[in-house]
Scaffold this active site. Structure first.
Site, mmCIF file in Angstrom:
data_model
loop_
_atom_site.group_PDB
_atom_site.id
_atom_site.type_symbol
_atom_site.label_atom_id
_atom_site.label_comp_id
_atom_site.label_asym_id
_atom_site.label_seq_id
_atom_site.Cartn_x
_atom_site.Cartn_y
_atom_site.Cartn_z
ATOM 1 N N CYS A 1 5.017 -9.816 -29.405
ATOM 2 C CA CYS A 1 5.379 -9.926 -27.988
ATOM 3 C C CYS A 1 6.538 -10.904 -27.895
ATOM 4 C CB CYS A 1 4.199 -10.419 -27.158
ATOM 5 S SG CYS A 1 4.477 -10.218 -25.376
ATOM 6 N N LYS B 1 -4.674 -3.832 -21.560
ATOM 7 C CA LYS B 1 -4.494 -5.254 -21.277
ATOM 8 C C LYS B 1 -4.266 -5.426 -19.786
ATOM 9 C CE LYS B 1 -1.641 -9.244 -22.370
ATOM 10 N NZ LYS B 1 -0.631 -9.822 -23.258
ATOM 11 N N LYS C 1 -8.644 -6.232 -23.302
ATOM 12 C CA LYS C 1 -8.403 -7.655 -23.061
ATOM 13 C C LYS C 1 -8.205 -7.900 -21.580
ATOM 14 C CE LYS C 1 -4.829 -10.996 -23.939
ATOM 15 N NZ LYS C 1 -3.483 -11.181 -24.331
HETATM 16 C C1 PBG Z 1 1.189 -12.375 -25.181
HETATM 17 C C2 PBG Z 1 -0.249 -12.666 -25.130
HETATM 18 C C3 PBG Z 1 -0.991 -13.325 -24.138
HETATM 19 C C4 PBG Z 1 -2.289 -13.431 -24.626
HETATM 20 C C5 PBG Z 1 -2.314 -12.820 -25.863
HETATM 21 N N1 PBG Z 1 -1.043 -12.327 -26.152
HETATM 22 C C6 PBG Z 1 -0.591 -13.948 -22.860
HETATM 23 C C7 PBG Z 1 -0.206 -13.172 -21.702
HETATM 24 O O1 PBG Z 1 -0.166 -11.925 -21.685
HETATM 25 O O2 PBG Z 1 0.123 -13.859 -20.749
HETATM 26 C C8 PBG Z 1 -3.417 -14.128 -23.922
HETATM 27 C C9 PBG Z 1 -4.536 -14.567 -24.780
HETATM 28 C C10 PBG Z 1 -5.450 -15.540 -24.150
HETATM 29 O O3 PBG Z 1 -5.426 -15.824 -22.940
HETATM 30 O O4 PBG Z 1 -6.284 -16.055 -24.908
HETATM 31 N N2 PBG Z 1 1.639 -11.413 -24.304
#
Ligand code: PBG
Length: 326
Positions: free
Chosen positions: A120, A195, A248
């Site tokens: 990411c 997600k 997630k």
């Molecule tokens: C990156 C990412 C995020 C998380 C995992 N990969 C943050 C987001 O999307 O803001 C969150 C993981 C967590 O809250 O433990 N995009």
């Protein structure tokens, strides 16, 4: 009442009978431990909103990985905290970026441990969004090109698996093609297929300093109100070549985990995210509940809902307690 035929309590009287009829179990081998990696040496910098979790420099991360492996945790997923952020997140796809350095060091020390990389750009962009901004929003196709570069760069560093978490359309297929074209057709891809745009990522964004500087992530992450859309997202990622699907966050979306389990045959992962971890830890610190028991119950619910694999900041503590009590 003497002749009550069905008495479910018969199977609850004896602890050994209880364990004989237990339907779901949690073991250290179920877990992937997330680690935040920063530049420098001998750094273990605690994250205020995630008690027990720290940002680690590469040398300390190698040590941490050794302990995890010895405790029976089979895999880690790495998140980078770069020195330098810019509009296109260039440290993310720099062969000498923080994650690339960490992967090389960890794989050299612990070839058996599975090292997964989060793919990411939000940790690396100065605006905190997951891709390149064009006309005030994240541009899908330009971002996908950079994500492919990032994934291939992680693979070149020696990652065992890549896990795109950006939620751009078509990124799984593009990354698959990029990996295949660069000699990594054997490398599995775990997709953050479903997600949601969640408030439970708050502490992670503290840790990675990746809070969007304007707007929010609603134009790319999913609306928490939607369940059918989760099936659409998962089906697309299967078609595009994902090897493992992920949901997630986990606990507020147990219904989605169970629906994915019913509808798809690929291995299923669930991410018990930073906010889910922080809530239980905070309540525990206040003496409002027993944090270890609550955490184990929460993680068990995720497994019971149908997840094969759990990403959790509690993985190490779970494995330590597991060793102590079993
Ligand atoms: C990156 C990412 C995020 C998380 C995992 N990969 C943050 C987001 O999307 O803001 C969150 C993981 C967590 O809250 O433990 N995009």
């Amino acid at each position: 009442m003497d002749h009550l035929l069905r008495r479910p309590r018969r199977l609850r009287h004896h602890s050994t009978i209880r364990s004989l009829v237990r339907e779901t179990s949690l073991v250290p081998a179920d877990f992937i431990m997330p680690l935040f990696i920063c530049h420098g040496k001998e750094i273990r910098m605690p994250i205020g909103s995630m008690p027990g979790v720290s940002r680690l420099s590469v040398d300390v991360a190698v040590q941490e990985c050794r302990e995890l492996w010895e405790l029976g945790v089979p895999a880690v997923i790495l998140f980078g905290i770069p020195d330098h952020k810019d509009a296109t997140g260039s440290e993310g796809y720099d062969d000498n970026g923080i994650i690339q350095q960490a992967v090389r060091a960890i794989k050299e020390a612990l070839p058996q441990l599975i090292v997964i990389t989060d793919v990411c750009l939000c940790e690396y962009t100065d605006h905190g969004h997951c891709g390149v901004i064009v006309n005030g929003d994240v541009d899908n196709d330009t971002t996908v090109e950079l994500l492919v570069r990032e994934a291939v760069s992680h693979a070149r560093a020696g990652a065992d698996m890549v896990a795109p978490s950006d939620m751009m359309d078509g990124r799984v297929g593009a990354i698959r093609e990029g990996l295949d074209g660069n000699g990594f057709s054997h490398l599995p891809l775990m997709s953050y297929a479903v997600k949601y745009c969640s408030a439970f990522y708050g502490p992670f964004r503290d840790a990675a300093d990746s809070t969007p500087q304007f707007g929010d992530r609603k134009t790319y992450q999913m609306d928490p109100a939607n369940a059918r859309e989760a099936m659409v997202e998962a089906a697309l990622d299967v078609e595009e070549g994902a090897d493992i699907l992920m949901v997630k966050p986990a606990m507020p979306y147990l219904d989605i985990i169970s629906q994915l389990r019913e509808n798809f045959s690929l291995p299923l992962a669930a991410y018990h995210v930073s906010g889910e971890y922080a809530m239980i830890k905070a309540a525990g610190q206040n003496g409002w509940l027993d944090a270890d028991a609550a955490m184990t119950e929460a993680l068990l619910s995720i497994k019971r809902a149908g997840a094969d694999i759990i990403l959790s900041y509690y993985a190490k503590e779970f494995a330590q307690n597991f060793r102590q009590y079993s």
